[in-house]
Write a protein that holds these residues in place. Structure first.
Motif, short mmCIF file in Angstrom:
data_model
loop_
_atom_site.label_atom_id
_atom_site.label_comp_id
_atom_site.label_asym_id
_atom_site.label_seq_id
_atom_site.Cartn_x
_atom_site.Cartn_y
_atom_site.Cartn_z
N ALA A 1 -26.32 -58.17 -10.77
CA ALA A 1 -25.27 -57.95 -11.95
C ALA A 1 -24.53 -59.23 -12.26
CB ALA A 1 -24.35 -56.82 -11.47
N VAL A 2 -24.57 -59.72 -13.38
CA VAL A 2 -23.67 -61.01 -13.73
C VAL A 2 -22.39 -60.53 -14.01
CG1 VAL A 2 -23.44 -63.01 -15.11
CG2 VAL A 2 -25.79 -62.34 -14.62
N ILE A 3 -21.39 -60.74 -13.29
CA ILE A 3 -19.88 -60.36 -13.33
C ILE A 3 -19.03 -61.65 -13.76
CG2 ILE A 3 -17.99 -59.01 -12.14
CD1 ILE A 3 -20.60 -57.48 -12.31
N GLU A 4 -18.25 -61.20 -14.83
CA GLU A 4 -17.37 -62.53 -15.39
C GLU A 4 -16.17 -62.32 -14.22
OE1 GLU A 4 -15.84 -63.87 -19.53
OE2 GLU A 4 -15.09 -62.01 -18.78
N LYS A 5 -15.85 -63.40 -13.52
CA LYS A 5 -14.81 -63.27 -12.59
C LYS A 5 -13.46 -63.00 -13.28
CE LYS A 5 -16.53 -66.18 -8.85
NZ LYS A 5 -16.54 -67.59 -8.26
N THR A 6 -13.38 -63.40 -14.51
CA THR A 6 -11.71 -63.37 -14.93
C THR A 6 -11.58 -61.84 -15.34
OG1 THR A 6 -12.56 -64.16 -17.09
CG2 THR A 6 -11.51 -65.67 -15.65
N SER A 7 -12.63 -61.19 -16.01
CA SER A 7 -12.49 -59.79 -16.46
C SER A 7 -13.01 -58.92 -15.27
CB SER A 7 -13.24 -59.77 -17.71
OG SER A 7 -14.58 -59.92 -17.54
N GLY A 8 -13.81 -58.98 -14.46
CA GLY A 8 -14.46 -58.23 -13.66
C GLY A 8 -15.60 -57.17 -14.23
N GLU A 9 -15.83 -57.86 -15.59
CA GLU A 9 -17.10 -56.97 -16.44
C GLU A 9 -18.38 -57.40 -16.09
OE1 GLU A 9 -16.81 -54.88 -19.20
OE2 GLU A 9 -14.96 -54.36 -18.12
N CYS A 10 -19.16 -56.41 -16.01
CA CYS A 10 -20.69 -56.74 -16.09
C CYS A 10 -21.13 -57.25 -17.36
CB CYS A 10 -21.55 -55.74 -15.25
SG CYS A 10 -23.32 -56.14 -15.27
N ILE A 11 -21.53 -58.48 -17.56
CA ILE A 11 -21.74 -59.26 -18.55
C ILE A 11 -23.25 -59.38 -19.07
CG2 ILE A 11 -19.54 -60.12 -19.06
CD1 ILE A 11 -20.94 -62.87 -18.42
N GLY A 12 -23.97 -59.01 -18.04
CA GLY A 12 -25.42 -59.32 -18.20
C GLY A 12 -26.20 -59.06 -16.62
N GLN A 13 -27.45 -59.60 -16.63
CA GLN A 13 -28.03 -59.42 -15.53
C GLN A 13 -29.21 -60.37 -15.27
OE1 GLN A 13 -30.95 -56.09 -14.79
NE2 GLN A 13 -31.29 -56.00 -16.88
N ILE A 14 -29.46 -60.66 -14.17
CA ILE A 14 -30.59 -61.74 -13.74
C ILE A 14 -31.35 -61.50 -12.62
CG2 ILE A 14 -28.87 -63.13 -12.34
CD1 ILE A 14 -30.38 -65.65 -13.68
N ALA A 15 -32.90 -62.00 -12.61
CA ALA A 15 -33.52 -61.40 -11.42
C ALA A 15 -34.65 -62.11 -11.30
CB ALA A 15 -34.24 -59.93 -11.85
N TYR A 16 -35.16 -62.10 -10.23
CA TYR A 16 -36.43 -62.66 -9.96
C TYR A 16 -37.39 -61.22 -10.13
CZ TYR A 16 -35.20 -67.44 -8.32
OH TYR A 16 -34.84 -68.57 -8.05
N PHE A 17 -37.94 -61.13 -11.21
CA PHE A 17 -38.67 -59.85 -11.56
C PHE A 17 -40.07 -59.90 -11.06
CE2 PHE A 17 -40.07 -62.09 -15.12
CZ PHE A 17 -41.17 -61.49 -15.59
N LEU A 18 -40.54 -61.12 -10.80
CA LEU A 18 -42.09 -61.29 -10.32
C LEU A 18 -41.71 -62.32 -9.27
CD1 LEU A 18 -45.07 -61.61 -10.45
CD2 LEU A 18 -44.92 -63.19 -12.24
#
Length: 185
Positions: free
Chosen positions: A73-90
């Motif tokens: 989960a990509v969490i913006e530190k200042t807001s604590g919001e999950c703003i996206g995702q990133i993965a090694y999907f393969l």
């Protein structure tokens, strides 16, 4: 042989990359999973309801014990919001190779978050997982993603023509980029 096969937390200047938890559902739905533009560029369906997002997160959370499952989960530190995702999907452990996928919510695009997250995950791949090569691909009609990939120092390898059939019946190519461990920052 890879050094690790688990998703560990990564911290950058502005982001916290961590495992998803079910309580992320509200911000995931609000910030990116329900956005048709983000999901089309990401190549995933639009998650219209909070229940559908919760079901998706249950799948992610349930896979963290599997070897070589890397999704943050990509969490913006200042807001604590999950703003996206990133993965090694393969992940190809035998060839020490993996491919990254990512998405960032529209309201958070153009701020360097995707580049910051990608650079951190690339570094993690080489240093923590023990990868030799990292690859990222994007649709030919997604110039924003191409800029992110180029800012991360990956080399263009080629395009697979008419790889994706979009919902409108139009075909788009898939552009491949990669970076080797000895080329990394």
């Amino acid at each position: 042989m890879l050094k690790t096969s688990v998703t560990k937390e990564i911290n950058t200047e502005r982001l916290r990359l961590r495992r998803f938890v079910l309580s992320d559902a509200v911000s995931v739905h609000r910030n990116w999973a329900s956005d048709p533009e983000v999901q089309t560029n990401y190549g995933e369906p639009v998650y219209e309801t909070l229940e559908s997002v919760t079901n998706l997160l249950e799948k992610y959370v349930g896979r963290y014990d599997e070897p070589n499952f890397f999704r943050w989960a990509v969490i913006e530190k200042t807001s604590g919001e999950c703003i996206g995702q990133i993965a090694y999907f393969l992940v190809n452990a035998g060839n020490e190779f993996a491919e990254i996928e990512y998405c960032i919510g529209t309201a958070f695009q153009g701020k360097g978050y995707a580049t910051e997250a990608c650079k951190a995950v690339i570094r993690y791949g080489f240093e923590e997982i023990g990868l030799h090569k990292v690859q990222i691909c994007c649709r030919t009609e997604n110039p924003g993603s191409r800029r992110v990939i180029e800012k991360c120092g990956l080399t263009y390898e080629g395009t697979l023509r008419d790889y994706f059939k979009m919902s409108e019946g139009v075909f788009e190519g898939r552009m491949y980029y990669s970076i080797l461990k000895d080329e990394a920052y």
